[in-house]
Design a protein around this motif. Sequence first.
Motif, short mmCIF file in Angstrom:
data_model
loop_
_atom_site.label_atom_id
_atom_site.label_comp_id
_atom_site.label_asym_id
_atom_site.label_seq_id
_atom_site.Cartn_x
_atom_site.Cartn_y
_atom_site.Cartn_z
N ILE A 239 46.09 29.10 36.09
CA ILE A 239 45.34 28.89 34.85
C ILE A 239 43.88 28.61 35.15
O ILE A 239 42.97 29.12 34.48
CB ILE A 239 45.97 27.75 34.03
N THR A 240 43.61 27.82 36.18
CA THR A 240 42.23 27.50 36.56
C THR A 240 41.50 28.75 37.02
O THR A 240 40.30 28.91 36.75
CB THR A 240 42.22 26.43 37.67
N GLU A 241 42.18 29.66 37.71
CA GLU A 241 41.56 30.92 38.13
C GLU A 241 41.22 31.78 36.93
O GLU A 241 40.16 32.41 36.87
CB GLU A 241 42.50 31.70 39.05
N ILE A 242 42.12 31.84 35.95
CA ILE A 242 41.90 32.69 34.77
C ILE A 242 40.79 32.12 33.89
O ILE A 242 39.92 32.83 33.43
CB ILE A 242 43.21 32.83 33.97
N ASP A 243 40.86 30.80 33.64
CA ASP A 243 39.90 30.15 32.76
C ASP A 243 39.45 28.83 33.38
O ASP A 243 40.12 27.81 33.18
CB ASP A 243 40.53 29.92 31.38
#
Length: 98
Positions: free
Chosen positions: A40-44
Amino acid sequence: MSNKWKNGLMLLAVILLVVLPLLLVNGEFGGADDAAEGVITEIDPGYEPWFKPLTELPGETESMLFALQAAIGAGVIGYSIGLLKGRQDRRKLNDQKN
């Protein structure tokens, strides 16, 4: 094949199932929550979770609670299988008497 050999082979299989992953897997064991958080941190990168945990437990406590949950589940499953097997054996015994 005698029961001694069967029991010995099963014990060996269990030992191998426990030891081989520890020897063959290099790296740190992580949970699904940590992996999801990373993706999730990579995506957003600006994502903020909706909820915060009430308490932050140390890693050892989380591992202990997870192991306890697994042990209770295994106990319930083992008890249920034993109960059903006992009932089946008792029915067979009653059918043989009648």
